[in-house]
Each structure stands twice: as C-alpha cells, then as structure tokens.
Design an enzyme around this catalytic site. Structure first.
Site, PDB file in Angstrom:
ATOM      1  N   ALA A  25       0.810  -1.223   0.000  1.00 49.78           N
ATOM      2  CA  ALA A  25       0.000   0.000   0.000  1.00 49.78           C
ATOM      3  C   ALA A  25       0.846   1.277   0.000  1.00 49.78           C
ATOM      4  O   ALA A  25       0.415   2.315  -0.517  1.00 49.78           O
ATOM      5  CB  ALA A  25      -0.929  -0.018   1.201  1.00 49.78           C
ATOM      6  N   ARG A  37      -1.323   1.247   7.611  1.00 52.88           N
ATOM      7  CA  ARG A  37      -0.605   1.356   8.884  1.00 52.88           C
ATOM      8  C   ARG A  37       0.268   2.585   9.094  1.00 52.88           C
ATOM      9  O   ARG A  37       0.895   2.703  10.137  1.00 52.88           O
ATOM     10  CB  ARG A  37       0.248   0.089   9.097  1.00 52.88           C
ATOM     11  N   ASP A 106      -5.457  -1.586  -6.367  1.00 54.03           N
ATOM     12  CA  ASP A 106      -5.856  -0.293  -6.941  1.00 54.03           C
ATOM     13  C   ASP A 106      -5.612  -0.168  -8.446  1.00 54.03           C
ATOM     14  O   ASP A 106      -5.860   0.890  -9.025  1.00 54.03           O
ATOM     15  CB  ASP A 106      -5.126   0.850  -6.196  1.00 54.03           C
ATOM     16  N   HIS A 121      -3.680 -10.079  -4.122  1.00 52.60           N
ATOM     17  CA  HIS A 121      -4.910  -9.773  -3.367  1.00 52.60           C
ATOM     18  C   HIS A 121      -6.063  -9.368  -4.282  1.00 52.60           C
ATOM     19  O   HIS A 121      -6.991  -8.687  -3.840  1.00 52.60           O
ATOM     20  CB  HIS A 121      -4.636  -8.673  -2.331  1.00 52.60           C
ATOM     21  N   CYS A 129     -19.786 -13.700  -9.686  1.00 49.63           N
ATOM     22  CA  CYS A 129     -20.958 -14.246  -8.998  1.00 49.63           C
ATOM     23  C   CYS A 129     -20.497 -15.343  -8.043  1.00 49.63           C
ATOM     24  O   CYS A 129     -19.752 -16.238  -8.451  1.00 49.63           O
ATOM     25  CB  CYS A 129     -21.934 -14.804 -10.033  1.00 49.63           C
ATOM     26  N   SER A 194       5.733  -1.714   1.911  1.00 46.74           N
ATOM     27  CA  SER A 194       4.931  -2.707   2.651  1.00 46.74           C
ATOM     28  C   SER A 194       5.486  -2.882   4.054  1.00 46.74           C
ATOM     29  O   SER A 194       6.696  -2.999   4.232  1.00 46.74           O
ATOM     30  CB  SER A 194       4.950  -4.055   1.930  1.00 46.74           C
ATOM     31  N   SER A 195       4.590  -2.915   5.032  1.00 41.65           N
ATOM     32  CA  SER A 195       5.024  -3.142   6.418  1.00 41.65           C
ATOM     33  C   SER A 195       5.414  -4.616   6.618  1.00 41.65           C
ATOM     34  O   SER A 195       5.994  -4.960   7.633  1.00 41.65           O
ATOM     35  CB  SER A 195       3.887  -2.784   7.383  1.00 41.65           C
TER      36      SER A 195
HETATM   37  P1  NAD Z   1       0.770  -1.364   5.172  1.00 45.05           P
HETATM   38  O1  NAD Z   1      -0.233  -0.258   5.288  1.00 45.05           O
HETATM   39  O2  NAD Z   1       0.769  -2.399   6.204  1.00 45.05           O
HETATM   40  O3  NAD Z   1       2.228  -0.716   5.127  1.00 45.05           O
HETATM   41  C1  NAD Z   1       2.533   0.305   4.229  1.00 45.05           C
HETATM   42  C2  NAD Z   1       3.968   0.730   4.490  1.00 45.05           C
HETATM   43  O4  NAD Z   1       4.308   1.667   3.472  1.00 45.05           O
HETATM   44  C3  NAD Z   1       4.162   1.429   5.836  1.00 45.05           C
HETATM   45  O5  NAD Z   1       5.142   0.732   6.567  1.00 45.05           O
HETATM   46  C4  NAD Z   1       4.633   2.847   5.456  1.00 45.05           C
HETATM   47  O6  NAD Z   1       5.720   3.286   6.264  1.00 45.05           O
HETATM   48  C5  NAD Z   1       5.101   2.689   4.028  1.00 45.05           C
HETATM   49  N1  NAD Z   1       4.905   3.870   3.186  1.00 45.05           N
HETATM   50  C6  NAD Z   1       3.873   4.765   3.190  1.00 45.05           C
HETATM   51  N2  NAD Z   1       4.055   5.694   2.210  1.00 45.05           N
HETATM   52  C7  NAD Z   1       5.222   5.379   1.577  1.00 45.05           C
HETATM   53  C8  NAD Z   1       5.958   5.943   0.513  1.00 45.05           C
HETATM   54  N3  NAD Z   1       5.528   7.048  -0.129  1.00 45.05           N
HETATM   55  N4  NAD Z   1       7.106   5.337   0.122  1.00 45.05           N
HETATM   56  C9  NAD Z   1       7.580   4.227   0.764  1.00 45.05           C
HETATM   57  N5  NAD Z   1       6.925   3.652   1.805  1.00 45.05           N
HETATM   58  C10 NAD Z   1       5.769   4.214   2.194  1.00 45.05           C
HETATM   59  O7  NAD Z   1       0.624  -1.971   3.696  1.00 45.05           O
HETATM   60  P2  NAD Z   1       0.796  -3.468   3.184  1.00 45.05           P
HETATM   61  O8  NAD Z   1       1.985  -4.101   3.773  1.00 45.05           O
HETATM   62  O9  NAD Z   1       0.626  -3.414   1.728  1.00 45.05           O
HETATM   63  O10 NAD Z   1      -0.446  -4.220   3.814  1.00 45.05           O
HETATM   64  C11 NAD Z   1      -1.746  -3.672   3.681  1.00 45.05           C
HETATM   65  C12 NAD Z   1      -2.748  -4.576   3.021  1.00 45.05           C
HETATM   66  O11 NAD Z   1      -3.887  -3.783   2.694  1.00 45.05           O
HETATM   67  C13 NAD Z   1      -2.242  -5.122   1.742  1.00 45.05           C
HETATM   68  O12 NAD Z   1      -2.476  -6.470   1.803  1.00 45.05           O
HETATM   69  C14 NAD Z   1      -3.084  -4.477   0.650  1.00 45.05           C
HETATM   70  O13 NAD Z   1      -3.770  -5.490  -0.061  1.00 45.05           O
HETATM   71  C15 NAD Z   1      -4.183  -3.713   1.339  1.00 45.05           C
HETATM   72  N6  NAD Z   1      -4.268  -2.282   0.946  1.00 45.05           N
HETATM   73  C16 NAD Z   1      -4.163  -1.948  -0.356  1.00 45.05           C
HETATM   74  C17 NAD Z   1      -4.219  -0.629  -0.738  1.00 45.05           C
HETATM   75  C18 NAD Z   1      -4.093  -0.296  -2.197  1.00 45.05           C
HETATM   76  O14 NAD Z   1      -4.475  -1.111  -3.045  1.00 45.05           O
HETATM   77  N7  NAD Z   1      -3.544   0.882  -2.547  1.00 45.05           N
HETATM   78  C19 NAD Z   1      -4.388   0.387   0.223  1.00 45.05           C
HETATM   79  C20 NAD Z   1      -4.512   0.002   1.576  1.00 45.05           C
HETATM   80  C21 NAD Z   1      -4.432  -1.346   1.928  1.00 45.05           C
END
Ligand code: NAD
Length: 247
Positions: A25, A37, A106, A121, A129, A194-195
C-alpha cells in the site's frame, strides 16, 4: 536516502540475472490512497478493514458490506499512478526487473504500463458471482448498487455479485503460488511500501535469495535485507534508475 544506499541497491540490481518486485500500500500513498498502517493517515486509524473487508461481513451482512467496505474499494478506482509506479514500468521496459507482485488492489501498476503483474490480493476491475462464477466488470456492480440493488445480483443465475478482491477469510488466487515460484527462481527481490505484517504474503521475502527493502519506516524484516532504504518510494526509484543508466 544516502548515496551509499543507492549505490548498494544499484549494484545488487546490476548483478542479478532475475529480479522481482513486491509492492504494498505504501507505493500508492503518493497517489492519494491511504495505506493501512502509516501513523496518523493509515486507513486502520479510521475504520477496521479486517471487519469491513471480511468474508464474514460480505456473506453474513451483505447489506453492511455494500454500504461500508464497498465504498472503501471505490475510493481507489479513480486514483492515478505516481512516479514510483511509472519507475517500475520503466525498470521492466529496460530489463532491470522481470515483473511486479503486488498486494495492492488499486490497478495502478496496470495504469502505469507494467506488463507482468501478479495481483496476489485481487483487483478492483472485476467482480464475480459467488454462485455460478461469472466474471463481470466492476462497473456493473457499481451501477447496480447505485440503483439500490443491494446486494447486486448476477443476471444469469441471481447469485450475489462480489468484487474480485481478496477479503480477510478468502483463499489467495493462483497468482500467489506463481509469485512464490518467481521469487524462488530469482536472484533478488525488491520490497517497496509494505510493512510486511500481512500473512501469507510476508512469506514471499523469506524465500528470496537477496532482498532490498524500500519503505518509509523500518519493517519487521529489515534484518533479512542486504540493504534497506527508509524514504519515499518514488524518489528512491527515480534515483536508482538514474544511477543504473549512468554506469
Ligand atoms: P501497510 O499499510 O501495512 O504498510 C505500508 C507501508 O508503506 C508502511 O510501513 C509505510 O511506512 C510505508 N509507506 C507509506 N508511504 C510510503 C511511501 N511514499 N514510500 C515508501 N513507503 C511508504 O501496507 P501493506 O503491507 O501493503 O499491507 C496492507 C494490506 O492492505 C495489503 O495487503 C493491501 O492489499 C491492502 N491495501 C491496499 C491498498 C491499495 O491497493 N492501494 C491500500 C490500503 C491497503
């Protein structure tokens, strides 16, 4: 971001004969989509996605899902790619990476022109359906919901239509196993935004031979990486491309 970190990452990419990328994300926050997060702005602070986007609400309280979780998904569909998405499409075109594995739903890697994308995901382009499996454009679900058809029903069999996004409680699509194989047969994986808290996707970096992590904040897997860069994805990737093309 230091020059030393960039040089180290560039060398790892140059030395690798096959490199895959895993995005989360954080790569899309610069496109205006909040992550889950990041402190202060993450979606988690306002609404619990584990409930809003769960199979339990989708199947047991479908009306609630179409009033809440569905709107969270729609907020993503108008977003545009940012320089980090474009940089990855460019790195694929130039042959520095084979493709992108994304946790995001997205569609922004598609919009930016990446060709080989594994969406572990799901996506927000299509729905299906739950009874007969017919796949439809997501706009069909949107139009039905706007016309107060909640839940939206399949025109063929009358079953409930759902977005093709992986919810908490869903199985992962085939793309997940393909992603694991791609990483197992790569020399290098670059994780971006990604966290690495979400399982089972966070298993993928654990099978990588070498790892680069680019994330604003430290992650729970930083100690596994050859190098970590804690900065904004777009700025870091553009600098890496400049450096790659310089040498
Ligand atoms: P997460 O929210 O757990 O972690 C996102 C990480 O990105 C954070 O640690 C943050 O410090 C970092 N971050 C934020 N902005 C940044 C930038 N500009 N450059 C570099 N790092 C940056 O996200 P995740 O690990 O992807 O887990 C969240 C879950 O939620 C995923 O499985 C995803 O499917 C879903 N999700 C998707 C979207 C989307 O499609 N855009 C949005 C929100 C959540």
């Amino acid at each position: 971001m230091s020059l030393e970190e960039i040089k180290k990452a560039t060398k790892l990419i140059k030395d690798s004969s096959k490199t895959m990328v895993l995005t989360g994300a954080g790569i899309s926050t610069e496109s205006g989509i909040p992550d889950f997060r990041s402190p202060g702005t993450g979606l988690w602070e306002n609404i619990d996605p584990m409930e809003a986007l769960s199979t339990s609400v989708l199947y047991n309280n479908t009306e609630k899902f179409y009033k809440e979780g569905f709107n969270m998904l729609l907020n993503m569909t108008d977003a545009e790619p940012n320089r980090a998405h474009y940089a990855l499409a460019e790195m694929e075109r130039l042959g520095y990476i084979k493709g992108v594995i994304t946790q995001n739903i997205d569609n922004l890697h598609y919009k930016a022109g990446s060709k080989y994308i594994l969406e572990v995901h799901g996506n927000t382009r299509e729905g299906s359906c739950i009874k007969c499996g017919t796949i439809v454009d997501l706009n069909i679900l949107i139009n039905k919901v706007n016309n107060k058809e909640i839940p939206p029903k399949c025109d063929k069999c009358g079953g409930i239509l759902r977005p093709d996004v992986v919810f908490f409680g869903d199985m992962l699509p085939d793309d997940f196993n393909i992603a694991l194989q791609e990483v197992e047969t790569s020399d290098l994986l670059i994780v971006i935004g990604s966290s690495l808290m979400v399982s089972p996707v966070n298993y993928i970096p654990q099978v990588a031979k070498k790892l680069i992590i680019i994330n604003m904040e430290p992650t729970i897997m930083d100690s596994l990486a050859e190098t970590t860069i804690h900065d904004k994805a777009g700025k870091v990737l553009e600098t890496i491309i400049e450096e790659l093309e310089k040498e």
